[in-house]
Each structure stands twice: as structure tokens, then as C-alpha cells.
Design a protein around this motif. Structure first.
Motif, mmCIF file in Angstrom:
data_model
loop_
_atom_site.group_PDB
_atom_site.id
_atom_site.type_symbol
_atom_site.label_atom_id
_atom_site.label_comp_id
_atom_site.label_asym_id
_atom_site.label_seq_id
_atom_site.Cartn_x
_atom_site.Cartn_y
_atom_site.Cartn_z
ATOM 1 N N UNK A 110 0.815 -1.215 0.000
ATOM 2 C CA UNK A 110 0.000 0.000 0.000
ATOM 3 C C UNK A 110 0.846 1.261 0.000
ATOM 4 N N UNK A 111 1.919 1.251 0.786
ATOM 5 C CA UNK A 111 2.804 2.419 0.832
ATOM 6 C C UNK A 111 3.460 2.651 -0.532
ATOM 7 N N UNK A 112 3.913 1.582 -1.154
ATOM 8 C CA UNK A 112 4.569 1.725 -2.456
ATOM 9 C C UNK A 112 3.587 2.165 -3.539
ATOM 10 N N UNK A 113 2.430 1.534 -3.591
ATOM 11 C CA UNK A 113 1.440 1.871 -4.620
ATOM 12 C C UNK A 113 0.891 3.285 -4.412
ATOM 13 N N UNK A 114 0.604 3.635 -3.165
ATOM 14 C CA UNK A 114 0.096 4.972 -2.879
ATOM 15 C C UNK A 114 1.090 6.066 -3.217
ATOM 16 N N UNK A 115 2.363 5.810 -2.914
ATOM 17 C CA UNK A 115 3.408 6.783 -3.235
ATOM 18 C C UNK A 115 3.555 6.927 -4.747
ATOM 19 N N UNK A 116 3.576 5.810 -5.445
ATOM 20 C CA UNK A 116 3.674 5.857 -6.907
ATOM 21 C C UNK A 116 2.474 6.577 -7.513
ATOM 22 N N UNK A 117 1.276 6.270 -7.024
ATOM 23 C CA UNK A 117 0.072 6.932 -7.516
ATOM 24 C C UNK A 117 0.157 8.447 -7.328
ATOM 25 N N UNK A 118 0.535 8.895 -6.131
ATOM 26 C CA UNK A 118 0.600 10.336 -5.861
ATOM 27 C C UNK A 118 1.656 11.013 -6.722
ATOM 28 N N UNK A 119 2.797 10.356 -6.895
ATOM 29 C CA UNK A 119 3.865 10.923 -7.717
ATOM 30 C C UNK A 119 3.416 11.043 -9.169
ATOM 31 N N UNK A 120 2.819 9.959 -9.711
ATOM 32 C CA UNK A 120 2.338 10.010 -11.093
ATOM 33 C C UNK A 120 1.233 11.035 -11.277
ATOM 34 N N UNK A 121 0.334 11.101 -10.324
ATOM 35 C CA UNK A 121 -0.752 12.083 -10.412
ATOM 36 C C UNK A 121 -0.208 13.501 -10.450
ATOM 37 N N UNK A 122 0.775 13.776 -9.603
ATOM 38 C CA UNK A 122 1.388 15.119 -9.600
ATOM 39 C C UNK A 122 2.061 15.412 -10.923
ATOM 40 N N UNK A 123 2.773 14.433 -11.474
ATOM 41 C CA UNK A 123 3.458 14.635 -12.762
ATOM 42 C C UNK A 123 2.454 14.878 -13.889
#
Length: 89
Positions: free
Chosen positions: A71-84
């Protein structure tokens, strides 16, 4: 703007809490839990997969850790991609 890792931690905690509640309900009412899964997955027979051993701490902690890290990895990746994708640094 929140740091992406904050979203990751939020998802990890959400998954850990929801998994803990699900595990507690299954430990209290295993027959009803299997019946619920059967209904949820359109009649698949989860009773055949039921473990012969009792549900214990070891069978709770392992999946809890895996789900939390995932969850930590997927959530972090999601937030990073969303920001980009939204043009934010």
C-alpha cells in the motif's frame, strides 16, 4: 501540496486497518466469512480453500506487513504520477 509518501502512508494505514477488521470478522465468524466470499465472487466455492489450521498471529502478521508495504509503495507511486500528470513538481 502533499508529498507523495504521505499518500502512500495513508493508503498503507487504510489497508492495514481494513485488513485487521476483515481478519477479526473472519476469526469470529469463519463460516459466514466463507459464505460471504462465495456470494461476493458469484458462487465460487472458497470453502475448498479453507485452511485446516486455526487462524493465528503468524497468519495475520505476514499478510498485514505485505499489504502495508504494498500500500505504501502503490500509494506513493500513484501520488507521484498524479502530480506529474497534473504538471506539479
Amino acid at each position: 501540496m502533499n508529498a507523495p509518501w504521505k499518500t502512500g502512508i495513508s493508503l498503507a494505514l487504510t489497508m492495514a486497518i481494513s485488513y485487521s477488521i476483515c481478519a477479526l470478522l473472519y476469526a469470529l465468524w469463519p463460516v459466514q466469512g466463507i459464505a460471504f466470499l462465495n456470494a461476493l465472487f458469484h458462487g465460487l466455492d472458497f470453502g475448498r480453500l479453507q485452511a485446516p489450521q486455526d487462524y493465528g498471529v503468524a497468519t495475520f502478521v505476514g499478510p498485514l506487513l505485505v499489504l502495508s508495504v504494498w500500500g505504501a509503495m502503490v500509494g506513493t507511486l500513484f501520488a507521484w504520477l498524479s502530480a506529474k500528470l497534473h504538471g506539479r513538481p
